[in-house]
Scaffold this motif. Structure first.
Motif, PDB file in Angstrom:
ATOM      1  N   PHE A 150       5.766  72.647 -50.301  1.00 43.97           N
ATOM      2  CA  PHE A 150       4.560  72.960 -49.531  1.00 43.97           C
ATOM      3  C   PHE A 150       4.702  74.272 -48.760  1.00 43.97           C
ATOM      4  N   SER A 151       5.909  74.576 -48.310  1.00 41.98           N
ATOM      5  CA  SER A 151       6.121  75.832 -47.603  1.00 41.98           C
ATOM      6  C   SER A 151       5.873  77.019 -48.530  1.00 41.98           C
ATOM      7  N   GLY A 152       6.377  76.936 -49.752  1.00 46.89           N
ATOM      8  CA  GLY A 152       6.143  78.009 -50.710  1.00 46.89           C
ATOM      9  C   GLY A 152       4.674  78.192 -51.011  1.00 46.89           C
ATOM     10  N   LEU A 153       3.957  77.092 -51.212  1.00 48.71           N
ATOM     11  CA  LEU A 153       2.529  77.182 -51.505  1.00 48.71           C
ATOM     12  C   LEU A 153       1.750  77.710 -50.303  1.00 48.71           C
ATOM     13  N   GLY A 154       2.149  77.291 -49.100  1.00 48.43           N
ATOM     14  CA  GLY A 154       1.474  77.779 -47.906  1.00 48.43           C
ATOM     15  C   GLY A 154       1.681  79.263 -47.689  1.00 48.43           C
ATOM     16  N   LEU A 155       2.913  79.743 -47.881  1.00 51.51           N
ATOM     17  CA  LEU A 155       3.197  81.171 -47.729  1.00 51.51           C
ATOM     18  C   LEU A 155       2.510  81.989 -48.817  1.00 51.51           C
ATOM     19  N   LEU A 156       2.427  81.428 -50.022  1.00 54.34           N
ATOM     20  CA  LEU A 156       1.720  82.119 -51.101  1.00 54.34           C
ATOM     21  C   LEU A 156       0.248  82.306 -50.743  1.00 54.34           C
ATOM     22  N   MET A 157      -0.379  81.261 -50.215  1.00 52.78           N
ATOM     23  CA  MET A 157      -1.787  81.361 -49.820  1.00 52.78           C
ATOM     24  C   MET A 157      -1.958  82.355 -48.677  1.00 52.78           C
ATOM     25  N   ALA A 158      -1.090  82.266 -47.664  1.00 58.64           N
ATOM     26  CA  ALA A 158      -1.209  83.139 -46.500  1.00 58.64           C
ATOM     27  C   ALA A 158      -0.948  84.593 -46.846  1.00 58.64           C
ATOM     28  N   GLY A 159      -0.114  84.841 -47.849  1.00 54.55           N
ATOM     29  CA  GLY A 159       0.262  86.203 -48.193  1.00 54.55           C
ATOM     30  C   GLY A 159      -0.611  86.867 -49.222  1.00 54.55           C
ATOM     31  N   THR A 160      -1.605  86.134 -49.750  1.00 53.99           N
ATOM     32  CA  THR A 160      -2.457  86.714 -50.791  1.00 53.99           C
ATOM     33  C   THR A 160      -3.943  86.673 -50.430  1.00 53.99           C
ATOM     34  N   LEU A 161      -4.351  85.735 -49.583  1.00 52.88           N
ATOM     35  CA  LEU A 161      -5.761  85.611 -49.210  1.00 52.88           C
ATOM     36  C   LEU A 161      -5.997  86.175 -47.815  1.00 52.88           C
ATOM     37  N   LYS A 162      -7.250  86.467 -47.512  1.00 52.53           N
ATOM     38  CA  LYS A 162      -7.606  86.860 -46.162  1.00 52.53           C
ATOM     39  C   LYS A 162      -7.467  85.659 -45.229  1.00 52.53           C
TER      40      LYS A 162
END
Length: 255
Positions: free
Chosen positions: A159-171
């Motif tokens: 979940f941490s990886g998915l959360g960081l992926l979302m935070a680092g690619t979307l506004k």
């Protein structure tokens, strides 16, 4: 004045001390944020009390809390490692906090490590609180604690990886909306409160591959049924961990 007489000596602190200090800061910021505290602590606790004491959802034979407690523990990991971290990191990226921290002596990988450690510290507090509430409701857990720890650690990584992926690619605004939407969808369709047997077989087969379903089912197999190491669920979480963290490391944008 001779060289070497400055106190303290100029220069960056040891890396371990920087990571520890940043972890403590991240944890304090998380616990002081009322909205994040509501998401990560209060909502899982309220859901456990509500569904554990009132017969709203058919959880099968046995005490409802024996079914619900493992699922709520999985929900706590989801709320902290994914939803809370995605939203907080997304707005830190928007306001330029990550850019400034990236220019500090603290390496960027160490900053991500500090965020992950902060998540783990928060999860320990969540697990303690939810366990106390579950015991008060009559919970009788079984199984090997080591299997529980493995599931929680791999679930956190996924979940941490998915959360960081979302935070680092979307506004930031998109992250806020998407993270909360995913949280609600997985709450309903991830086997947290509603048993997977309630879904059609084809749908349940797909939902069973989600990290929240693997985590909740694995915890339930161990804590409710006293099963051994749930290798299948651990394998699903390991795949999600590799995919999520790898994608986050590759696509994360600091600005």
């Amino acid at each position: 004045m001779s060289a070497g007489t400055y106190a303290p000596r100029p220069g960056a602190a040891p890396l371990s001390r920087m990571i520890a200090a940043q972890t403590a800061l991240e944890t304090r910021m998380l616990l002081r944020n009322g909205e994040q505290l509501l998401l990560t602590v209060i909502i899982p606790a309220l859901l456990l009390v509500l569904f554990g004491s009132v017969d709203i959802v058919d959880t099968g034979s046995g005490d409802p809390v024996d079914f619900l407690a493992p699922g709520i523990l999985a929900l706590a990991v989801l709320s902290t490692a994914f939803t809370g971290q995605a939203i907080a990191t997304g707005f830190e990226r928007r306001y330029g906090v990550l850019k400034r921290l990236g220019a500090s002596p603290l390496p960027r990988w160490a900053l991500m490590t500090s965020k992950t450690l902060s998540v783990l510290v928060t999860e320990v507090l969540q697990v303690v609180l939810l366990t106390v509430i579950a015991f008060a409701l009559g919970w009788s857990p079984h199984g090997n604690p080591l299997s529980v720890v493995l599931l929680l650690v791999l679930g956190t990584a996924a979940f941490s990886g998915l959360g960081l992926l979302m935070a680092g690619t979307l506004k930031a605004e998109a992250t806020l909306a998407a993270a909360n939407l995913v949280f609600l969808l997985l709450l309903v369709g991830g086997g947290v409160i509603v048993p997977m047997e309630k879904f059609p077989d084809a749908v349940a087969s797909v939902l069973g591959l989600l990290p929240i379903a693997a985590l909740s089912d694995g915890l339930r197999d161990v804590l409710q049924h006293g099963a051994g190491v749930p290798w299948g669920d651990l394998g699903i979480l390991a795949v999600w961990s590799v995919l999520g963290l790898g994608a986050a490391a590759k696509f994360f944008r600091w600005e």
